[in-house]
Design a protein around this motif. Structure first.
Motif, PDB file in Angstrom:
ATOM      1  N   GLU A 156      -7.566  -2.139  -4.502  1.00 40.64           N
ATOM      2  CA  GLU A 156      -8.347  -0.927  -4.265  1.00 40.64           C
ATOM      3  C   GLU A 156      -7.430   0.286  -4.223  1.00 40.64           C
ATOM      4  OE1 GLU A 156     -10.894  -1.173  -0.870  1.00 40.64           O
ATOM      5  OE2 GLU A 156     -11.721  -3.102  -1.483  1.00 40.64           O
ATOM      6  N   GLY A 157      -7.860   1.345  -4.934  1.00 42.61           N
ATOM      7  CA  GLY A 157      -7.064   2.558  -4.948  1.00 42.61           C
ATOM      8  C   GLY A 157      -7.859   3.746  -5.449  1.00 42.61           C
ATOM      9  N   GLU A 158      -7.301   4.923  -5.234  1.00 43.18           N
ATOM     10  CA  GLU A 158      -8.004   6.154  -5.572  1.00 43.18           C
ATOM     11  C   GLU A 158      -7.044   7.139  -6.224  1.00 43.18           C
ATOM     12  OE1 GLU A 158     -11.007   8.173  -2.835  1.00 43.18           O
ATOM     13  OE2 GLU A 158      -9.153   9.276  -2.416  1.00 43.18           O
ATOM     14  N   LEU A 159      -7.478   7.705  -7.339  1.00 40.76           N
ATOM     15  CA  LEU A 159      -6.760   8.818  -7.958  1.00 40.76           C
ATOM     16  C   LEU A 159      -7.389  10.100  -7.451  1.00 40.76           C
ATOM     17  CD1 LEU A 159      -6.427   7.677 -11.673  1.00 40.76           C
ATOM     18  CD2 LEU A 159      -4.572   8.029 -10.051  1.00 40.76           C
ATOM     19  N   ARG A 160      -6.576  11.023  -6.977  1.00 40.39           N
ATOM     20  CA  ARG A 160      -7.060  12.324  -6.489  1.00 40.39           C
ATOM     21  C   ARG A 160      -6.510  13.402  -7.417  1.00 40.39           C
ATOM     22  NH1 ARG A 160      -5.566  11.212  -0.159  1.00 40.39           N
ATOM     23  NH2 ARG A 160      -6.920   9.398   0.057  1.00 40.39           N
ATOM     24  N   TYR A 189       0.855  -1.178   0.000  1.00 47.69           N
ATOM     25  CA  TYR A 189       0.000   0.000   0.000  1.00 47.69           C
ATOM     26  C   TYR A 189       0.892   1.228   0.000  1.00 47.69           C
ATOM     27  CZ  TYR A 189      -3.611   3.367   1.125  1.00 47.69           C
ATOM     28  OH  TYR A 189      -4.456   4.435   1.073  1.00 47.69           O
ATOM     29  N   GLY A 190       0.525   2.208  -0.819  1.00 50.50           N
ATOM     30  CA  GLY A 190       1.340   3.415  -0.863  1.00 50.50           C
ATOM     31  C   GLY A 190       0.666   4.523  -1.636  1.00 50.50           C
ATOM     32  N   SER A 191       1.443   5.559  -1.889  1.00 48.08           N
ATOM     33  CA  SER A 191       0.932   6.678  -2.676  1.00 48.08           C
ATOM     34  C   SER A 191       1.990   7.074  -3.691  1.00 48.08           C
ATOM     35  CB  SER A 191       0.565   7.853  -1.770  1.00 48.08           C
ATOM     36  OG  SER A 191       1.689   8.303  -1.061  1.00 48.08           O
ATOM     37  N   TYR A 192       1.511   7.661  -4.774  1.00 48.41           N
ATOM     38  CA  TYR A 192       2.381   8.052  -5.876  1.00 48.41           C
ATOM     39  C   TYR A 192       1.854   9.352  -6.445  1.00 48.41           C
ATOM     40  CZ  TYR A 192       4.969   7.724 -10.256  1.00 48.41           C
ATOM     41  OH  TYR A 192       5.792   7.978 -11.299  1.00 48.41           O
ATOM     42  N   LYS A 193       2.734  10.342  -6.609  1.00 49.12           N
ATOM     43  CA  LYS A 193       2.320  11.627  -7.162  1.00 49.12           C
ATOM     44  C   LYS A 193       2.847  11.753  -8.584  1.00 49.12           C
ATOM     45  CE  LYS A 193       1.877  16.485  -6.142  1.00 49.12           C
ATOM     46  NZ  LYS A 193       1.960  17.501  -5.105  1.00 49.12           N
ATOM     47  N   LEU A 194       1.904  11.986  -9.506  1.00 55.33           N
ATOM     48  CA  LEU A 194       2.252  12.147 -10.914  1.00 55.33           C
ATOM     49  C   LEU A 194       2.704  13.578 -11.182  1.00 55.33           C
ATOM     50  CD1 LEU A 194      -0.915  10.251 -11.959  1.00 55.33           C
ATOM     51  CD2 LEU A 194       1.378   9.451 -12.467  1.00 55.33           C
ATOM     52  N   PRO A 195       3.455  13.819 -12.254  1.00 54.32           N
ATOM     53  CA  PRO A 195       3.913  15.181 -12.562  1.00 54.32           C
ATOM     54  C   PRO A 195       2.774  16.183 -12.758  1.00 54.32           C
ATOM     55  CG  PRO A 195       5.065  13.583 -13.926  1.00 54.32           C
ATOM     56  CD  PRO A 195       4.005  12.839 -13.176  1.00 54.32           C
ATOM     57  N   THR A 236      -1.744  14.942  -9.963  1.00 58.55           N
ATOM     58  CA  THR A 236      -2.669  13.864  -9.593  1.00 58.55           C
ATOM     59  C   THR A 236      -1.929  12.892  -8.680  1.00 58.55           C
ATOM     60  OG1 THR A 236      -3.852  14.074 -11.679  1.00 58.55           O
ATOM     61  CG2 THR A 236      -4.104  11.995 -10.500  1.00 58.55           C
ATOM     62  N   GLU A 237      -2.626  12.417  -7.652  1.00 61.73           N
ATOM     63  CA  GLU A 237      -2.023  11.477  -6.712  1.00 61.73           C
ATOM     64  C   GLU A 237      -2.803  10.172  -6.702  1.00 61.73           C
ATOM     65  OE1 GLU A 237      -1.609  13.086  -2.788  1.00 61.73           O
ATOM     66  OE2 GLU A 237      -0.901  15.016  -3.556  1.00 61.73           O
ATOM     67  N   TYR A 238      -2.070   9.078  -6.562  1.00 57.38           N
ATOM     68  CA  TYR A 238      -2.693   7.762  -6.387  1.00 57.38           C
ATOM     69  C   TYR A 238      -2.432   7.320  -4.957  1.00 57.38           C
ATOM     70  CZ  TYR A 238      -3.590   2.772  -6.581  1.00 57.38           C
ATOM     71  OH  TYR A 238      -4.073   1.518  -6.332  1.00 57.38           O
ATOM     72  N   HIS A 239      -3.480   6.818  -4.296  1.00 56.15           N
ATOM     73  CA  HIS A 239      -3.361   6.247  -2.955  1.00 56.15           C
ATOM     74  C   HIS A 239      -4.046   4.888  -3.001  1.00 56.15           C
ATOM     75  CE1 HIS A 239      -2.062  10.018  -0.987  1.00 56.15           C
ATOM     76  NE2 HIS A 239      -2.783  10.571  -1.956  1.00 56.15           N
ATOM     77  N   GLY A 240      -3.298   3.841  -2.698  1.00 60.78           N
ATOM     78  CA  GLY A 240      -3.906   2.523  -2.705  1.00 60.78           C
ATOM     79  C   GLY A 240      -2.900   1.408  -2.869  1.00 60.78           C
TER      80      GLY A 240
END
Length: 157
Positions: free
Chosen positions: A28-32, A5-11, A14-18
């Motif tokens: 399961e994950g969410e793009l913010r 489980y982790g998070s990733y920030k795109l350039p 937009t961030e992904y958490h899941g």
């Protein structure tokens, strides 16, 4: 590669958490999105298999029985959930009061558009994209412009 489980920030901001597996969104994950919207999904090897989009104002997109801005009912979501403004106070955006638009620019929903530079910036004035010809024409035809008197809500005396 990323796993667990982790998070990733795109350039783009937009961030992904899941859940991640072998460097891909998996589980399961969410793009913010920087605009405040979210896309919650069940991912399989980087591809969403089922999910839903939630707008910044909390409205959840439903593929079936979607009634928001469908051509028959043109009310904003805030008007549907909270009712209409009193007579004489127009509502030109879902956000009330609407954002103040820089002079000569248009509010295109996810930011401001400058037709001279053909650049869209977000509401914090960070670069989002260059507008192609089709988007340029659509914005000029349909979006609020700062200097046309509709940029800010004014009550009738």
């Amino acid at each position: 590669r990323m796993e667990g489980y982790g998070s990733y920030k795109l350039p783009t901001g937009t961030e992904y958490h899941g859940a991640l597996w072998d460097g891909m969104f998996h589980g399961e994950g969410e793009l913010r999105f920087p605009s405040g919207g979210k896309y919650r999904a069940l991912w399989h090897r980087g591809v969403p298999t089922q999910g839903k989009y939630i707008f910044a104002d909390g409205l959840e997109y439903e593929e079936k029985e979607w009634h928001y801005c469908d051509g028959y009912d043109r009310r904003f979501y805030t008007e549907i959930s909270s009712g209409f403004q009193p007579p004489g106070i127009p509502q030109f955006t879902n956000q009330d009061p609407p954002k103040t638009i820089p002079e000569g620019c248009y509010d295109c929903g996810d930011g401001f558009y400058n037709p001279e530079t053909r650049v869209v910036v977000d509401y914090k004035f960070r670069f989002l994209r260059n507008a192609e010809d089709d988007e340029h024409e659509w914005i000029l035809r349909t979006c609020r412009k700062a200097e046309d008197g509709r940029a800010e809500r004014k009550a009738k005396p």
